[in-house]
Design a protein around this motif. Structure first.
Motif, mmCIF file in Angstrom:
data_model
loop_
_atom_site.group_PDB
_atom_site.id
_atom_site.type_symbol
_atom_site.label_atom_id
_atom_site.label_comp_id
_atom_site.label_asym_id
_atom_site.label_seq_id
_atom_site.Cartn_x
_atom_site.Cartn_y
_atom_site.Cartn_z
ATOM 1 N N UNK A 46 0.791 -1.230 0.000
ATOM 2 C CA UNK A 46 0.000 0.000 0.000
ATOM 3 C C UNK A 46 0.819 1.273 0.000
ATOM 4 N N UNK A 47 2.123 1.162 -0.194
ATOM 5 C CA UNK A 47 2.982 2.345 -0.075
ATOM 6 C C UNK A 47 2.688 3.425 -1.128
ATOM 7 N N UNK A 48 2.119 3.058 -2.271
ATOM 8 C CA UNK A 48 1.756 4.064 -3.276
ATOM 9 C C UNK A 48 0.622 4.962 -2.779
ATOM 10 N N UNK A 49 -0.082 4.503 -1.743
ATOM 11 C CA UNK A 49 -1.175 5.289 -1.189
ATOM 12 C C UNK A 49 -0.825 6.012 0.095
ATOM 13 N N UNK A 50 0.449 5.988 0.490
ATOM 14 C CA UNK A 50 0.852 6.632 1.744
ATOM 15 C C UNK A 50 0.712 8.151 1.628
ATOM 16 N N UNK A 51 -0.180 8.745 2.425
ATOM 17 C CA UNK A 51 -0.366 10.198 2.372
ATOM 18 C C UNK A 51 0.855 10.939 2.920
ATOM 19 N N UNK A 52 1.030 12.178 2.457
ATOM 20 C CA UNK A 52 2.106 13.031 2.949
ATOM 21 C C UNK A 52 1.686 13.801 4.197
ATOM 22 N N UNK A 53 0.387 14.057 4.343
ATOM 23 C CA UNK A 53 -0.087 14.963 5.391
ATOM 24 C C UNK A 53 -0.809 14.274 6.538
ATOM 25 N N UNK A 54 -0.883 12.960 6.516
ATOM 26 C CA UNK A 54 -1.526 12.203 7.583
ATOM 27 C C UNK A 54 -0.983 10.784 7.559
ATOM 28 N N UNK A 55 -1.486 9.966 8.424
ATOM 29 C CA UNK A 55 -1.114 8.558 8.464
ATOM 30 C C UNK A 55 -2.330 7.743 8.043
ATOM 31 N N UNK A 56 -2.094 6.501 7.609
ATOM 32 C CA UNK A 56 -3.205 5.701 7.097
ATOM 33 C C UNK A 56 -2.912 4.217 7.220
ATOM 34 N N UNK A 57 -3.962 3.455 7.123
ATOM 35 C CA UNK A 57 -3.886 2.009 6.995
ATOM 36 C C UNK A 57 -4.746 1.620 5.812
ATOM 37 N N UNK A 58 -4.393 0.511 5.130
ATOM 38 C CA UNK A 58 -5.170 0.159 3.938
ATOM 39 C C UNK A 58 -4.977 -1.284 3.520
ATOM 40 N N UNK A 59 -5.856 -1.704 2.624
ATOM 41 C CA UNK A 59 -5.781 -3.013 1.975
ATOM 42 C C UNK A 59 -5.886 -2.788 0.478
ATOM 43 N N UNK A 60 -4.978 -3.391 -0.270
ATOM 44 C CA UNK A 60 -5.035 -3.327 -1.723
ATOM 45 C C UNK A 60 -5.616 -4.633 -2.246
ATOM 46 N N UNK A 61 -6.151 -4.590 -3.460
ATOM 47 C CA UNK A 61 -6.699 -5.822 -4.025
ATOM 48 C C UNK A 61 -6.779 -5.735 -5.538
ATOM 49 N N UNK A 62 -6.696 -6.900 -6.151
ATOM 50 C CA UNK A 62 -6.895 -7.066 -7.580
ATOM 51 C C UNK A 62 -7.795 -8.276 -7.749
ATOM 52 N N UNK A 63 -8.921 -8.090 -8.442
ATOM 53 C CA UNK A 63 -9.893 -9.174 -8.585
ATOM 54 C C UNK A 63 -10.141 -9.499 -10.050
ATOM 55 N N UNK A 64 -10.257 -10.786 -10.321
ATOM 56 C CA UNK A 64 -10.604 -11.221 -11.665
ATOM 57 C C UNK A 64 -12.042 -10.800 -11.964
ATOM 58 N N UNK A 83 -7.995 6.870 7.624
ATOM 59 C CA UNK A 83 -7.040 7.861 8.131
ATOM 60 C C UNK A 83 -7.754 8.806 9.074
ATOM 61 N N UNK A 84 -7.022 9.493 9.953
ATOM 62 C CA UNK A 84 -5.635 9.210 10.333
ATOM 63 C C UNK A 84 -5.535 7.850 11.040
ATOM 64 N N UNK A 85 -4.395 7.235 10.906
ATOM 65 C CA UNK A 85 -4.231 5.860 11.388
ATOM 66 C C UNK A 85 -4.486 5.718 12.885
ATOM 67 N N UNK A 86 -4.009 6.692 13.670
ATOM 68 C CA UNK A 86 -4.102 6.586 15.128
ATOM 69 C C UNK A 86 -5.551 6.692 15.620
ATOM 70 N N UNK A 87 -6.328 7.518 14.969
ATOM 71 C CA UNK A 87 -7.716 7.751 15.366
ATOM 72 C C UNK A 87 -8.541 7.918 14.091
ATOM 73 N N UNK A 88 -8.854 6.812 13.412
ATOM 74 C CA UNK A 88 -9.507 6.902 12.105
ATOM 75 C C UNK A 88 -10.812 7.705 12.130
ATOM 76 N N UNK A 89 -10.897 8.633 11.190
ATOM 77 C CA UNK A 89 -12.087 9.465 11.028
ATOM 78 C C UNK A 89 -12.737 9.246 9.663
ATOM 79 N N UNK A 90 -11.967 8.741 8.705
ATOM 80 C CA UNK A 90 -12.437 8.594 7.335
ATOM 81 C C UNK A 90 -12.053 7.226 6.785
ATOM 82 N N UNK A 91 -12.927 6.699 5.946
ATOM 83 C CA UNK A 91 -12.652 5.480 5.193
ATOM 84 C C UNK A 91 -12.953 5.792 3.732
#
Length: 125
Positions: A46-64, A83-91
């Motif tokens: 998920x490093x291509x989705x790492x924000x510059x201004x906050x922290x985040x957690x994520x799952x990537x996927x590719x489906x047939x 995000x933010x990773x510590x206290x998520x407010x948004x998905x």
């Protein structure tokens, strides 16, 4: 998961009623999954989705898709993060039809959204 729906001008057009929370897995399990999703953004696929201004957690996927074009199967790719990773407010979920990789196709879009919302919130405060 949804508090309200807003229009382009920020006006609430529909509010959702509060549902009674239901525990579906132990907090220790949720905390472990959260750590793994944060690790994915910081050090993994998920490093291509790492924000510059906050922290985040994520799952990537590719489906047939089961759909073929010129003998090649088309894939649906996505990146779902919080995000933010510590206290998520948004998905946010970003989906691309006929993509190559959830991380590379959708991660940068997630990053832009997360950074944009973070910047918008900091300018309001």
């Amino acid at each position: 998961l949804i508090k309200s729906i807003i229009d382009d001008n920020g006006n609430i057009i529909q509010e959702k009623s509060d549902a009674v929370p239901e525990v579906v897995l132990p907090k220790s399990t949720a905390d472990k999954v959260k750590k793994l999703l944060i690790y994915t953004v910081e050090n993994g696929s998920g490093s291509f989705g790492r924000p510059d201004k906050t922290t985040a957690g994520a799952k990537t996927a590719t489906a047939q898709s089961g759909i073929y074009k010129d003998g090649k199967e088309l894939y649906n790719t996505w990146f779902t993060g919080f995000f933010p990773a510590e206290n998520p407010q948004y998905v946010v979920t970003v989906l691309k039809e006929n993509g190559e990789s959830g991380s590379m196709d959708c991660g940068p879009v997630f990053k832009q959204i997360a950074d944009g919302i973070t910047e918008l919130n900091s300018s309001v405060e």
